[in-house]
Enzyme design. Sequence first.
Site, PDB file in Angstrom:
ATOM      1  N   PRO A  58       0.956  -1.108   0.095  1.00  0.00           N
ATOM      2  CA  PRO A  58       0.116  -0.093  -0.062  1.00  0.00           C
ATOM      3  C   PRO A  58       0.790   1.427   0.056  1.00  0.00           C
ATOM      4  O   PRO A  58       0.317   2.423  -0.258  1.00  0.00           O
ATOM      5  CB  PRO A  58      -0.728  -0.059   1.192  1.00  0.00           C
ATOM      6  CG  PRO A  58      -0.732  -1.615   1.502  1.00  0.00           C
ATOM      7  CD  PRO A  58       0.472  -2.004   1.350  1.00  0.00           C
TER       8      PRO A  58
ATOM      9  N   ARG B 248      -2.219  -9.360 -21.136  1.00  0.00           N
ATOM     10  CA  ARG B 248      -3.496  -9.330 -22.205  1.00  0.00           C
ATOM     11  C   ARG B 248      -2.861  -8.079 -23.056  1.00  0.00           C
ATOM     12  O   ARG B 248      -3.400  -8.175 -24.309  1.00  0.00           O
ATOM     13  CB  ARG B 248      -4.552  -8.840 -21.463  1.00  0.00           C
ATOM     14  CG  ARG B 248      -4.666  -7.444 -20.966  1.00  0.00           C
ATOM     15  CD  ARG B 248      -5.888  -7.213 -20.079  1.00  0.00           C
ATOM     16  NE  ARG B 248      -6.848  -6.839 -21.096  1.00  0.00           N
ATOM     17  CZ  ARG B 248      -6.987  -5.592 -21.672  1.00  0.00           C
ATOM     18  NH1 ARG B 248      -6.079  -4.810 -21.784  1.00  0.00           N
ATOM     19  NH2 ARG B 248      -7.963  -5.600 -22.775  1.00  0.00           N
TER      20      ARG B 248
ATOM     21  N   GLU C  87       2.583  -9.446   8.768  1.00  0.00           N
ATOM     22  CA  GLU C  87       2.336  -7.852   8.898  1.00  0.00           C
ATOM     23  C   GLU C  87       3.232  -7.057   7.931  1.00  0.00           C
ATOM     24  O   GLU C  87       2.961  -6.059   7.803  1.00  0.00           O
ATOM     25  CB  GLU C  87       2.579  -7.595  10.516  1.00  0.00           C
ATOM     26  CG  GLU C  87       1.841  -8.068  11.452  1.00  0.00           C
ATOM     27  CD  GLU C  87       0.214  -7.351  11.146  1.00  0.00           C
ATOM     28  OE1 GLU C  87       0.278  -6.394  10.948  1.00  0.00           O
ATOM     29  OE2 GLU C  87      -0.322  -8.611  11.045  1.00  0.00           O
TER      30      GLU C  87
ATOM     31  N   ASP D  34      -8.636  -0.894 -28.183  1.00  0.00           N
ATOM     32  CA  ASP D  34      -8.273   0.603 -28.476  1.00  0.00           C
ATOM     33  C   ASP D  34      -9.408   1.452 -27.601  1.00  0.00           C
ATOM     34  O   ASP D  34      -9.104   2.670 -27.027  1.00  0.00           O
ATOM     35  CB  ASP D  34      -8.685   1.017 -29.893  1.00  0.00           C
ATOM     36  CG  ASP D  34      -7.650   0.271 -30.934  1.00  0.00           C
ATOM     37  OD1 ASP D  34      -8.070  -0.060 -31.976  1.00  0.00           O
ATOM     38  OD2 ASP D  34      -6.482   0.057 -30.294  1.00  0.00           O
TER      39      ASP D  34
END
Length: 257
Positions: free
Chosen positions: A93, A158, A120, A173
Amino acid sequence: MRFDVLTLFPAMFSALTEHGVSGRAHARGLWSLHAWNPRDVTEDVHRTVDDRPYGGGPGMVMLPDPLVKSVAAAQAEREAAGHGGAPVILLSPTGRRFDQRVAAELSVSAGAIFVCGRYEGVDQRFIDACVTDEWSLGDFVLSGGEIGALAMMDAAVRLLPGALNHGESARQDSFEPSLSGLLDCPHYTRPEVYAGVSVPEPLLSGHHARIARWRRDQSLRLTLARRPDLIEAARQGGLLTKDDERVLREAPGLGEV
Ligand code: 9WO
């Protein structure tokens, strides 16, 4: 393209190698995935990969040594295979926000080594010594970095030439946010009337220009309602026409579509 992944849960990565567009691209040999389990390089009887945090507090922290050794093993194999010099990416994060631009850059590279933390967190000395890039999917906390690594690899794979079939590549596109700068328009398929709701008339008209204009208008209104920041970016980037600006002036207020 080659990806190496440090993970305590290598089975999670079959989600990418065995399913859908990424699975087909994998079967076609367009990319490969090599999992490294830090537990496999431990030498103690318990195969320990974590320990209690200095300073106290809840949970456990991943030991630096099994991670350093696993990165070294992955780098050695990549060098031998001609895929050396790849970034070592930590999903966290606290990383920079991952987006389509980063996915496109990753897709034209030789790949990456992903580090998937658990517990953690990861000992900071491993991060300082080995990690070259830190990426975040957004402002939330997961139970491990694996889903972040899966998301980044999927977004890149992809885009590889030959990953999408012809029908699918046409869609790229219009979807590619870094190209259009706008959110995608709504989609409809059969039946023409479902639960009393008809497909919007322009999509049934057969007039390509009308269809394109309707889709553009929908994208503009949706983007204004949900992501006004993207409208401003498109404006600054010179991607909005006079027609677009008129649609935006006549659109419902912020938050409405
Ligand atoms: C967790 C965390 C929480 C608050 C501030 C900084 C933080 N860093 C981490 C961290 O690196 N955690 C490791 C990976 C170990 C615990 C699970 N991890 C993790 C990664 N949780 N959430 C992510 C993550 C990855 C990408 N995008 C969003 C969240």
